[in-house]
Design a protein around this motif. Structure first.
Motif, PDB file in Angstrom:
ATOM      1  N   VAL A  94       0.846  -1.209  -0.042  1.00 44.64           N
ATOM      2  CA  VAL A  94      -0.009  -0.055  -0.099  1.00 44.64           C
ATOM      3  C   VAL A  94       0.950   1.260   0.026  1.00 44.64           C
ATOM      4  N   TYR A 103      -9.385   6.857   3.552  1.00 48.63           N
ATOM      5  CA  TYR A 103      -9.925   5.421   3.831  1.00 48.63           C
ATOM      6  C   TYR A 103     -11.221   4.934   3.561  1.00 48.63           C
ATOM      7  N   TYR A 104     -11.249   4.013   2.735  1.00 48.99           N
ATOM      8  CA  TYR A 104     -12.676   3.331   2.336  1.00 48.99           C
ATOM      9  C   TYR A 104     -12.903   1.994   3.170  1.00 48.99           C
ATOM     10  N   ARG A 146      -9.728  -0.106   1.593  1.00 50.52           N
ATOM     11  CA  ARG A 146      -8.899   0.949   0.496  1.00 50.52           C
ATOM     12  C   ARG A 146      -8.516   2.213   1.181  1.00 50.52           C
ATOM     13  N   ARG A 165      -5.738   5.587  -0.028  1.00 49.72           N
ATOM     14  CA  ARG A 165      -5.153   6.283  -1.110  1.00 49.72           C
ATOM     15  C   ARG A 165      -4.467   7.818  -0.497  1.00 49.72           C
ATOM     16  N   GLU A 176      -5.848  -2.315   1.071  1.00 52.47           N
ATOM     17  CA  GLU A 176      -5.095  -2.226  -0.036  1.00 52.47           C
ATOM     18  C   GLU A 176      -5.151  -0.793  -0.663  1.00 52.47           C
ATOM     19  N   GLY A 191      -6.351   1.738  -3.129  1.00 54.33           N
ATOM     20  CA  GLY A 191      -7.592   2.019  -3.811  1.00 54.33           C
ATOM     21  C   GLY A 191      -7.950   3.333  -4.214  1.00 54.33           C
ATOM     22  N   CYS A 192      -8.265   3.690  -5.553  1.00 48.87           N
ATOM     23  CA  CYS A 192      -8.736   4.672  -5.900  1.00 48.87           C
ATOM     24  C   CYS A 192     -10.210   4.659  -6.486  1.00 48.87           C
ATOM     25  N   THR A 193     -11.068   5.828  -6.357  1.00 47.85           N
ATOM     26  CA  THR A 193     -12.424   5.912  -6.844  1.00 47.85           C
ATOM     27  C   THR A 193     -12.566   6.703  -8.090  1.00 47.85           C
ATOM     28  N   CYS A 212      -3.898   8.460  -7.753  1.00 48.11           N
ATOM     29  CA  CYS A 212      -3.456   7.161  -8.575  1.00 48.11           C
ATOM     30  C   CYS A 212      -2.791   7.380  -9.631  1.00 48.11           C
TER      31      CYS A 212
END
Length: 327
Positions: A33, A88-89, A99, A101, A270, A272-274, A309
């Motif tokens: 990460v 943080y998701y 997730r 980022r 992990e 993760g990007c939205t 990202c």
């Protein structure tokens, strides 16, 4: 640092409590990460340190609050490090990864590359925003930057906004597993003392600038217990925190064995990007440019890059509605 064993606990957060005290906590280990966050932009070292610290804090706080959607941590200052932003998701369902980022905005020309990382932020604020999703009102808590580190700011946030004595111990750096390239590795621990009753706080606190500190929230007996577990936590070496030589469960037993440590289900995390092309299009469609040339390339397209990202999107101006006009 050189690492010799398998990183079995990488990219996880382990919740725990100490049964013989009123203390709960989290242990975090980040590897891939953090590597993904730091490697894609080529940040200067002082910015890497701020982002590593903020990412560790975000993993610990996000898992502790158990948000159903998103927790955001932001640090804004008037120094060369203008913005540190993390998201943080929460996991979509039990057992699935959370997730994370993160990115930084900074003025490289003003950075002191050999100076203290926290000093690059200057004066400003530390904020945590919690969004529990559709149908709920987002919550935001803000505290001034104080204490000499982002971890100290987070401790002040919990004392001031949540009135929970909280302690963070973090470690991070590049490490090497034999026959592999140098890789970022980080770890840390969060402790919180759960109050037996609502704390009774008089005007002002004993922290920097009159802010509340842990000692302002506890009676004599609770303060003695809190101080003792913090002394035990001080016995953790940096290599123990970042792992993977010592498993988090073994570290808890070594530090707090006499206090009845109880570990709960580990939470994987992990990168993760939205961001999506559609979200980038919607964002650009809201823009109004007096000079369309400032938004189009020589090829006549509008581009946008995701700061989190690095994703690159290209659009024809006519596809963006009335917000962006083609000259």
């Amino acid at each position: 640092m050189n690492i010799k064993s398998s990183p079995a606990w990488d990219d996880t957060v382990l919740p725990f409590q100490l049964d013989r005290t009123a203390t709960r906590g989290r242990v975090v280990r980040l590897c891939d990460v953090l590597q993904r966050i730091l490697a894609q932009h080529g940040y200067p070292g002082v910015i890497e340190a701020l982002l590593a610290e903020a990412t560790l804090l975000t993993a610990l706080i996000g898992q502790a609050i158990k948000t159903r959607w998103k927790l955001s941590l932001q640090v804004r200052g008037d120094g060369p490090a203008r913005l540190i932003a993390t998201d943080y998701y929460g996991p979509a369902e039990d057992g699935s990864p959370a997730r994370i980022r993160a990115y930084a905005g900074f003025d490289e020309a003003r950075l002191d590359l050999d100076g203290d990382a926290f000093a690059q932020v200057g004066s400003g604020c530390f904020s945590i925003m919690i969004d529990q999703g559709s149908g709920t009102a987002p919550y935001q808590g803000i505290t001034p930057l104080a204490g000499g580190s982002l971890a100290a700011c987070a401790e002040t946030y919990f004392a001031q906004s949540e009135q929970l004595p909280t302690r963070f111990v973090l470690a991070f750096g590049r490490s090497r597993i034999p026959e592999e390239e140098m890789h970022w590795r980080a770890g840390g621990m969060m402790l919180q003392q759960m109050p037996a009753a609502e704390p009774r706080v008089e005007d002002g606190g004993s922290g920097a600038g009159g802010l509340l500190a842990a000692s302002d929230l506890l009676d004599a007996a609770a303060a003695e217990s809190w101080n003792r577990v913090n002394l035990l936590l001080d016995g953790a070496d940096e290599i123990d925190l970042v792992g993977p030589v010592v498993a988090p469960t073994d570290l808890l037993l070594r530090l707090f064995g006499a206090d009845g440590p109880r570990a709960y289900r580990v939470q994987p995390v992990e990168f993760g990007c939205t961001c999506t092309m559609e979200r980038a299009r919607e964002s650009l469609s809201l823009c109004v440019s007096e000079d369309p040339g400032t938004m189009t390339t020589d090829e006549g397209v509008v581009t946008v890059d995701c700061q989190f990202c690095g994703a690159h999107y290209e659009f024809q101006p006519t596809a963006l509605g009335n917000g962006v006009r083609n000259g």
